[in-house]
Design a protein around this motif. Structure first.
Motif, PDB file in Angstrom:
ATOM      1  N   UNK A 134       8.494  37.981  44.734  1.00 53.04           N
ATOM      2  CA  UNK A 134       7.453  37.228  44.040  1.00 53.04           C
ATOM      3  C   UNK A 134       7.928  36.675  42.702  1.00 53.04           C
ATOM      4  N   UNK A 135       8.744  37.462  42.014  1.00 54.38           N
ATOM      5  CA  UNK A 135       9.177  37.074  40.686  1.00 54.38           C
ATOM      6  C   UNK A 135      10.326  36.076  40.743  1.00 54.38           C
ATOM      7  N   UNK A 136      10.458  35.325  39.685  1.00 57.05           N
ATOM      8  CA  UNK A 136      11.559  34.375  39.579  1.00 57.05           C
ATOM      9  C   UNK A 136      12.896  35.123  39.551  1.00 57.05           C
ATOM     10  N   UNK A 137      13.892  34.586  40.231  1.00 49.75           N
ATOM     11  CA  UNK A 137      15.207  35.217  40.268  1.00 49.75           C
ATOM     12  C   UNK A 137      16.118  34.495  39.282  1.00 49.75           C
ATOM     13  N   UNK A 140      21.845  33.318  37.475  1.00 52.21           N
ATOM     14  CA  UNK A 140      23.135  34.014  37.514  1.00 52.21           C
ATOM     15  C   UNK A 140      23.107  35.124  38.552  1.00 52.21           C
ATOM     16  N   UNK A 141      22.000  35.875  38.609  1.00 51.22           N
ATOM     17  CA  UNK A 141      21.897  36.960  39.581  1.00 51.22           C
ATOM     18  C   UNK A 141      21.830  36.416  41.005  1.00 51.22           C
ATOM     19  N   UNK A 142      21.141  35.302  41.180  1.00 48.66           N
ATOM     20  CA  UNK A 142      21.059  34.678  42.501  1.00 48.66           C
ATOM     21  C   UNK A 142      22.451  34.247  42.972  1.00 48.66           C
ATOM     22  N   UNK A 143      23.212  33.624  42.088  1.00 50.52           N
ATOM     23  CA  UNK A 143      24.576  33.201  42.427  1.00 50.52           C
ATOM     24  C   UNK A 143      25.464  34.404  42.708  1.00 50.52           C
ATOM     25  N   UNK A 144      25.290  35.449  41.923  1.00 51.25           N
ATOM     26  CA  UNK A 144      26.091  36.662  42.124  1.00 51.25           C
ATOM     27  C   UNK A 144      25.809  37.276  43.489  1.00 51.25           C
ATOM     28  N   UNK A 145      24.544  37.278  43.894  1.00 49.50           N
ATOM     29  CA  UNK A 145      24.168  37.819  45.205  1.00 49.50           C
ATOM     30  C   UNK A 145      24.760  36.977  46.334  1.00 49.50           C
ATOM     31  N   UNK A 146      24.588  35.668  46.247  1.00 45.97           N
ATOM     32  CA  UNK A 146      25.072  34.797  47.322  1.00 45.97           C
ATOM     33  C   UNK A 146      26.590  34.818  47.417  1.00 45.97           C
ATOM     34  N   UNK A 157      26.026  42.070  55.585  1.00 42.93           N
ATOM     35  CA  UNK A 157      24.980  41.216  55.034  1.00 42.93           C
ATOM     36  C   UNK A 157      23.997  42.082  54.254  1.00 42.93           C
ATOM     37  N   UNK A 158      23.984  41.911  52.958  1.00 37.59           N
ATOM     38  CA  UNK A 158      23.106  42.718  52.110  1.00 37.59           C
ATOM     39  C   UNK A 158      21.732  42.067  52.015  1.00 37.59           C
ATOM     40  N   UNK A 159      20.747  42.847  51.576  1.00 35.16           N
ATOM     41  CA  UNK A 159      19.404  42.339  51.309  1.00 35.16           C
ATOM     42  C   UNK A 159      19.231  42.204  49.793  1.00 35.16           C
ATOM     43  N   UNK A 160      18.575  41.134  49.364  1.00 35.54           N
ATOM     44  CA  UNK A 160      18.505  40.853  47.935  1.00 35.54           C
ATOM     45  C   UNK A 160      17.842  41.974  47.148  1.00 35.54           C
ATOM     46  N   UNK A 161      16.731  42.494  47.643  1.00 31.13           N
ATOM     47  CA  UNK A 161      15.998  43.520  46.878  1.00 31.13           C
ATOM     48  C   UNK A 161      16.840  44.778  46.689  1.00 31.13           C
ATOM     49  N   UNK A 162      17.623  45.131  47.704  1.00 32.00           N
ATOM     50  CA  UNK A 162      18.492  46.301  47.578  1.00 32.00           C
ATOM     51  C   UNK A 162      19.642  46.006  46.608  1.00 32.00           C
ATOM     52  N   UNK A 163      20.211  44.798  46.716  1.00 36.53           N
ATOM     53  CA  UNK A 163      21.297  44.370  45.837  1.00 36.53           C
ATOM     54  C   UNK A 163      20.824  44.332  44.384  1.00 36.53           C
ATOM     55  N   UNK A 164      19.647  43.761  44.161  1.00 37.52           N
ATOM     56  CA  UNK A 164      19.097  43.648  42.804  1.00 37.52           C
ATOM     57  C   UNK A 164      18.905  45.029  42.175  1.00 37.52           C
ATOM     58  N   UNK A 165      18.441  45.973  42.985  1.00 35.98           N
ATOM     59  CA  UNK A 165      18.235  47.337  42.482  1.00 35.98           C
ATOM     60  C   UNK A 165      19.533  47.945  41.978  1.00 35.98           C
ATOM     61  N   UNK A 166      20.622  47.725  42.715  1.00 34.83           N
ATOM     62  CA  UNK A 166      21.923  48.254  42.298  1.00 34.83           C
ATOM     63  C   UNK A 166      22.419  47.572  41.032  1.00 34.83           C
ATOM     64  N   UNK A 167      22.256  46.250  40.975  1.00 34.33           N
ATOM     65  CA  UNK A 167      22.767  45.490  39.834  1.00 34.33           C
ATOM     66  C   UNK A 167      22.027  45.857  38.547  1.00 34.33           C
ATOM     67  N   UNK A 168      20.738  46.122  38.658  1.00 33.19           N
ATOM     68  CA  UNK A 168      19.928  46.436  37.482  1.00 33.19           C
ATOM     69  C   UNK A 168      19.994  47.904  37.080  1.00 33.19           C
TER      70      UNK A 168
END
Length: 386
Positions: A134-137, A140-146, A157-168
């Motif tokens: 829901x929130x804006x991504x 830089x984080x979007x590019x890092x994920x892709x 193939x990772x999932x964004x929500x799981x990836x974001x949790x690790x990065x943060x």
């Protein structure tokens, strides 16, 4: 430079990630530095292929505009037509890449890892539609994920929500020591799988089948077993490298294999083989098809809708590998045996024809193993061209 294709690649990665390890062992944040490392490694991978590098840049801009645009749209509206158009536009570059050689005898669009980057982008659009994102991504984080380099060429193939949790996440010294230890272990496991076992099977067994086999049938039989084992150890080795490097970078990329050759049935196999791809197709193709036919009340029989879902899933999976006849036959083969097993499973629940004990479990593993190996034999193209 091919990812994990030479020892020089590992030496470069070790040098580049040395500051990451030092920061991690001191309990300091290192994700900003890892982003810089990703840019450097991508430059090394695509540096000798300027055409691919330009296409990668254009592709990334395309996906980012689609994702950010749909995120902004979804906060205000929720049109199914707009969603479908966003998904179609997301997979359009991949479709052109896969289909163009068969119509124009040349790759119009294509670069290393286009499939896995497309899966990430399409996944983000679908999860935005579902309200999971829901929130804006941040861009830089979007590019890092892709463009996360450890998994760029063949996943997982990772999932964004799981990836974001690790990065943060804030990682303590003790937590990073465990990640580093596990990451190094996985890298050594990758060397064992890919460069010792896989190489040995391919170089010493498959390459010498002419002198080992006594007949054409025996040659094909030995090739079927040899290729199946080689495919597993080579791919599992690559996956171990990708996951190990991810761990060192503080990202716990998902596992891709879980002892697939001890599967008790074909469903169990697809819950063990290339897990991230299997789960992607399950969640974003099969489950959505089932939801759609159920919602529209197109098919009342759940078993029929499930079987149709399997047919759609495996046909798409086969075509995704390419339009070569062996890939299409591979998809059809798995669709057929999945439908047959699904029907048998429903029959057995009522009639208890196949008992559940130690002997039947062993028999099921042996039978499933041979069905799997024959599928890989089809996939290899040896059935058609031998």
């Amino acid at each position: 430079m091919t990812p994990y294709g030479s020892f020089s690649f590992f030496i470069i990665i070790a040098i580049l990630l040395a500051p990451t390890v030092i920061l991690g062992l001191r309990g300091k944040r290192f994700q900003s530095y890892n982003i810089v490392v990703s840019v450097i490694v991508l430059a090394l991978i695509f540096g000798s292929f300027w055409n691919e590098a330009i296409v990668l840049i254009l592709f990334t801009i395309w996906q980012v505009l689609l994702i950010k645009g749909y995120l902004a749209y979804r906060r205000k509206e929720n049109s199914t037509t707009v969603f479908c158009m966003a998904v179609i536009l997301s997979i359009l570059p991949l479709s052109i890449s896969k289909l163009s050689p068969y119509f124009f005898h040349v790759h119009l669009i294509g670069f290393l890892g286009i499939s896995y980057l497309t899966f990430k982008g399409t996944q983000l659009i679908m999860e935005t539609r579902d309200g999971l994102i829901k929130n804006n991504i941040p861009i830089v984080r979007l590019l890092y994920f892709i463009l996360f380099f450890p998994t760029i060429s063949s996943g997982p193939i990772d999932r964004y929500r799981r990836f974001e949790k690790d990065v943060k996440a804030e990682i303590s010294k003790e937590q990073y020591k465990i990640l580093l230890y596990d990451g190094i272990n996985k890298i050594f496991l990758g060397f064992l799988y890919k460069y010792i076992i896989g190489y040995s099977i391919n170089h010493y067994f498959i390459a010498n089948l002419g002198s080992i086999a006594n007949s054409h049938f025996q040659n094909n039989l030995f090739y079927m077993y040899g290729y199946s084992l080689y495919l597993f150890f080579d791919f599992a080795g690559y996956s171990a490298f990708a996951i190990g490097v991810s761990y060192i970078m503080g990202v716990k990329s998902p596992e891709n294999f879980n002892k697939p050759f001890i599967s008790r049935n074909i469903k169990d196999f697809w819950n063990r083989w290339h897990l991230s791809l299997s789960y992607w197709f399950r969640d974003y193709v099969y489950m959505r098809f089932i939801f759609w036919v159920t919602k529209k009340k197109l098919i009342k029989n759940r078993n029929v809708s499930s079987n149709l879902g399997y047919i759609l899933l495996f046909l798409l999976m086969g075509v995704w590998h390419g339009l070569a006849i062996q890939y299409i036959l591979y998809g059809i083969y798995h669709a057929v045996i999945m439908v047959l097993y699904n029907s048998f499973e429903h029959f057995n629940k009522k009639h208890k024809w196949w008992p559940n004990n130690r002997y039947t479990k062993i028999a099921a593993i042996v039978i499933t193993f041979h069905f799997i190996c024959f599928g890989f034999y089809i996939f290899s193209g040896h059935l058609i061209h031998s």
